[in-house]
Write a protein that holds these residues in place. Sequence first.
Motif, mmCIF file in Angstrom:
data_model
loop_
_atom_site.group_PDB
_atom_site.id
_atom_site.type_symbol
_atom_site.label_atom_id
_atom_site.label_comp_id
_atom_site.label_asym_id
_atom_site.label_seq_id
_atom_site.Cartn_x
_atom_site.Cartn_y
_atom_site.Cartn_z
ATOM 1 N N ALA A 120 0.829 -1.204 0.000
ATOM 2 C CA ALA A 120 0.000 0.000 0.000
ATOM 3 C C ALA A 120 0.866 1.257 0.000
ATOM 4 O O ALA A 120 0.569 2.223 -0.716
ATOM 5 C CB ALA A 120 -0.936 -0.004 1.205
ATOM 6 N N ILE A 121 1.931 1.247 0.765
ATOM 7 C CA ILE A 121 2.831 2.406 0.809
ATOM 8 C C ILE A 121 3.510 2.601 -0.536
ATOM 9 O O ILE A 121 3.615 3.731 -1.033
ATOM 10 C CB ILE A 121 3.853 2.247 1.953
ATOM 11 C CG1 ILE A 121 3.133 2.371 3.299
ATOM 12 C CG2 ILE A 121 4.976 3.277 1.841
ATOM 13 C CD1 ILE A 121 3.976 1.967 4.488
ATOM 14 N N ALA A 122 3.953 1.517 -1.156
ATOM 15 C CA ALA A 122 4.599 1.616 -2.468
ATOM 16 C C ALA A 122 3.631 2.184 -3.503
ATOM 17 O O ALA A 122 3.983 3.071 -4.284
ATOM 18 C CB ALA A 122 5.117 0.250 -2.911
ATOM 19 N N LEU A 123 2.397 1.693 -3.497
ATOM 20 C CA LEU A 123 1.395 2.208 -4.431
ATOM 21 C C LEU A 123 1.097 3.677 -4.154
ATOM 22 O O LEU A 123 0.970 4.483 -5.082
ATOM 23 C CB LEU A 123 0.117 1.370 -4.355
ATOM 24 C CG LEU A 123 -1.008 1.775 -5.297
ATOM 25 C CD1 LEU A 123 -0.551 1.753 -6.757
ATOM 26 C CD2 LEU A 123 -2.208 0.856 -5.095
ATOM 27 N N ARG A 180 3.152 5.898 -2.923
ATOM 28 C CA ARG A 180 4.275 6.695 -3.444
ATOM 29 C C ARG A 180 4.172 6.880 -4.954
ATOM 30 O O ARG A 180 4.395 7.972 -5.474
ATOM 31 C CB ARG A 180 5.603 6.029 -3.090
ATOM 32 C CG ARG A 180 6.019 6.216 -1.651
ATOM 33 C CD ARG A 180 7.477 5.867 -1.433
ATOM 34 N NE ARG A 180 7.825 4.549 -1.926
ATOM 35 C CZ ARG A 180 7.965 3.459 -1.183
ATOM 36 N NH1 ARG A 180 7.762 3.527 0.120
ATOM 37 N NH2 ARG A 180 8.288 2.306 -1.728
ATOM 38 N N ILE A 181 3.816 5.810 -5.666
ATOM 39 C CA ILE A 181 3.651 5.899 -7.120
ATOM 40 C C ILE A 181 2.573 6.932 -7.467
ATOM 41 O O ILE A 181 2.763 7.794 -8.330
ATOM 42 C CB ILE A 181 3.285 4.524 -7.715
ATOM 43 C CG1 ILE A 181 4.455 3.551 -7.560
ATOM 44 C CG2 ILE A 181 2.869 4.651 -9.177
ATOM 45 C CD1 ILE A 181 4.087 2.100 -7.860
ATOM 46 N N LEU A 182 1.443 6.848 -6.780
ATOM 47 C CA LEU A 182 0.328 7.756 -7.070
ATOM 48 C C LEU A 182 0.644 9.199 -6.691
ATOM 49 O O LEU A 182 0.248 10.128 -7.411
ATOM 50 C CB LEU A 182 -0.937 7.266 -6.360
ATOM 51 C CG LEU A 182 -1.467 5.913 -6.844
ATOM 52 C CD1 LEU A 182 -2.622 5.460 -5.974
ATOM 53 C CD2 LEU A 182 -1.853 5.972 -8.305
ATOM 54 N N CYS A 183 1.352 9.406 -5.601
ATOM 55 C CA CYS A 183 1.739 10.767 -5.213
ATOM 56 C C CYS A 183 2.678 11.388 -6.247
ATOM 57 O O CYS A 183 2.534 12.562 -6.592
ATOM 58 C CB CYS A 183 2.410 10.768 -3.836
ATOM 59 S SG CYS A 183 1.253 10.546 -2.480
ATOM 60 N N ARG A 184 3.631 10.597 -6.734
ATOM 61 C CA ARG A 184 4.538 11.093 -7.783
ATOM 62 C C ARG A 184 3.761 11.446 -9.045
ATOM 63 O O ARG A 184 4.000 12.464 -9.690
ATOM 64 C CB ARG A 184 5.605 10.044 -8.105
ATOM 65 C CG ARG A 184 6.950 10.348 -7.573
ATOM 66 C CD ARG A 184 8.066 9.510 -8.162
ATOM 67 N NE ARG A 184 7.737 8.149 -8.519
ATOM 68 C CZ ARG A 184 7.776 7.113 -7.684
ATOM 69 N NH1 ARG A 184 8.129 7.272 -6.430
ATOM 70 N NH2 ARG A 184 7.475 5.912 -8.122
ATOM 71 N N TRP A 185 2.812 10.587 -9.394
ATOM 72 C CA TRP A 185 1.996 10.820 -10.583
ATOM 73 C C TRP A 185 1.203 12.112 -10.429
ATOM 74 O O TRP A 185 1.126 12.921 -11.345
ATOM 75 C CB TRP A 185 1.072 9.629 -10.785
ATOM 76 C CG TRP A 185 0.165 9.709 -11.980
ATOM 77 C CD1 TRP A 185 0.418 10.311 -13.178
ATOM 78 C CD2 TRP A 185 -1.127 9.143 -12.099
ATOM 79 N NE1 TRP A 185 -0.641 10.144 -14.022
ATOM 80 C CE2 TRP A 185 -1.613 9.427 -13.386
ATOM 81 C CE3 TRP A 185 -1.927 8.405 -11.234
ATOM 82 C CZ2 TRP A 185 -2.862 9.002 -13.834
ATOM 83 C CZ3 TRP A 185 -3.164 7.984 -11.687
ATOM 84 C CH2 TRP A 185 -3.616 8.286 -12.971
ATOM 85 N N GLY A 211 12.789 -1.976 -7.931
ATOM 86 C CA GLY A 211 12.731 -2.651 -6.634
ATOM 87 C C GLY A 211 11.304 -2.858 -6.194
ATOM 88 O O GLY A 211 10.491 -3.463 -6.897
ATOM 89 N N GLU A 212 10.996 -2.323 -5.020
ATOM 90 C CA GLU A 212 9.705 -2.554 -4.379
ATOM 91 C C GLU A 212 8.519 -2.123 -5.252
ATOM 92 O O GLU A 212 7.532 -2.844 -5.368
ATOM 93 C CB GLU A 212 9.694 -1.797 -3.053
ATOM 94 C CG GLU A 212 8.464 -1.986 -2.234
ATOM 95 C CD GLU A 212 8.549 -1.204 -0.935
ATOM 96 O OE1 GLU A 212 8.282 -1.824 0.097
ATOM 97 O OE2 GLU A 212 8.871 -0.004 -0.954
ATOM 98 N N GLU A 213 8.617 -0.964 -5.878
ATOM 99 C CA GLU A 213 7.494 -0.471 -6.696
ATOM 100 C C GLU A 213 7.322 -1.315 -7.956
ATOM 101 O O GLU A 213 6.194 -1.620 -8.346
ATOM 102 C CB GLU A 213 7.702 1.000 -7.051
ATOM 103 C CG GLU A 213 7.619 1.905 -5.851
ATOM 104 C CD GLU A 213 7.897 3.357 -6.160
ATOM 105 O OE1 GLU A 213 7.816 4.161 -5.227
ATOM 106 O OE2 GLU A 213 8.192 3.707 -7.322
ATOM 107 N N LEU A 260 3.920 -3.672 -8.987
ATOM 108 C CA LEU A 260 3.173 -3.656 -10.248
ATOM 109 C C LEU A 260 3.171 -5.017 -10.927
ATOM 110 O O LEU A 260 2.161 -5.419 -11.512
ATOM 111 C CB LEU A 260 3.736 -2.578 -11.175
ATOM 112 C CG LEU A 260 3.510 -1.142 -10.695
ATOM 113 C CD1 LEU A 260 4.026 -0.146 -11.729
ATOM 114 C CD2 LEU A 260 2.050 -0.863 -10.393
ATOM 115 N N TRP A 261 4.273 -5.749 -10.841
ATOM 116 C CA TRP A 261 4.285 -7.117 -11.378
ATOM 117 C C TRP A 261 3.275 -7.983 -10.642
ATOM 118 O O TRP A 261 2.546 -8.749 -11.255
ATOM 119 C CB TRP A 261 5.664 -7.733 -11.248
ATOM 120 C CG TRP A 261 6.675 -7.251 -12.247
ATOM 121 C CD1 TRP A 261 6.451 -6.652 -13.456
ATOM 122 C CD2 TRP A 261 8.086 -7.315 -12.102
ATOM 123 N NE1 TRP A 261 7.642 -6.348 -14.055
ATOM 124 C CE2 TRP A 261 8.669 -6.743 -13.254
ATOM 125 C CE3 TRP A 261 8.924 -7.800 -11.106
ATOM 126 C CZ2 TRP A 261 10.038 -6.659 -13.441
ATOM 127 C CZ3 TRP A 261 10.297 -7.709 -11.292
ATOM 128 C CH2 TRP A 261 10.840 -7.145 -12.452
#
Length: 60
Positions: A10-13, A15-20, A31-33, A37-38
């Motif tokens: 959830a934290i990785a997702l 971070r992805i969404l905040c960057r987007w 790595g983790e992100e 997604l995989w």
Amino acid sequence: MQIELNEQQAIALYRILCRWESTGKLTVSVGEETRLLWDLQCVLEKELEPVDEAITKRLV
């Protein structure tokens, strides 16, 4: 369909969404992100099989 994430995923997702949101670009760090997604892709493939080729071509 319901997809469950553990706290780390959830934290990785998030971070992805905040960057987007801040950059307008969907980028993923190695790595983790990438792993997240995989993993999500695998879950979706299992749930949506057989995936119609017309659906995947709409995304390209």
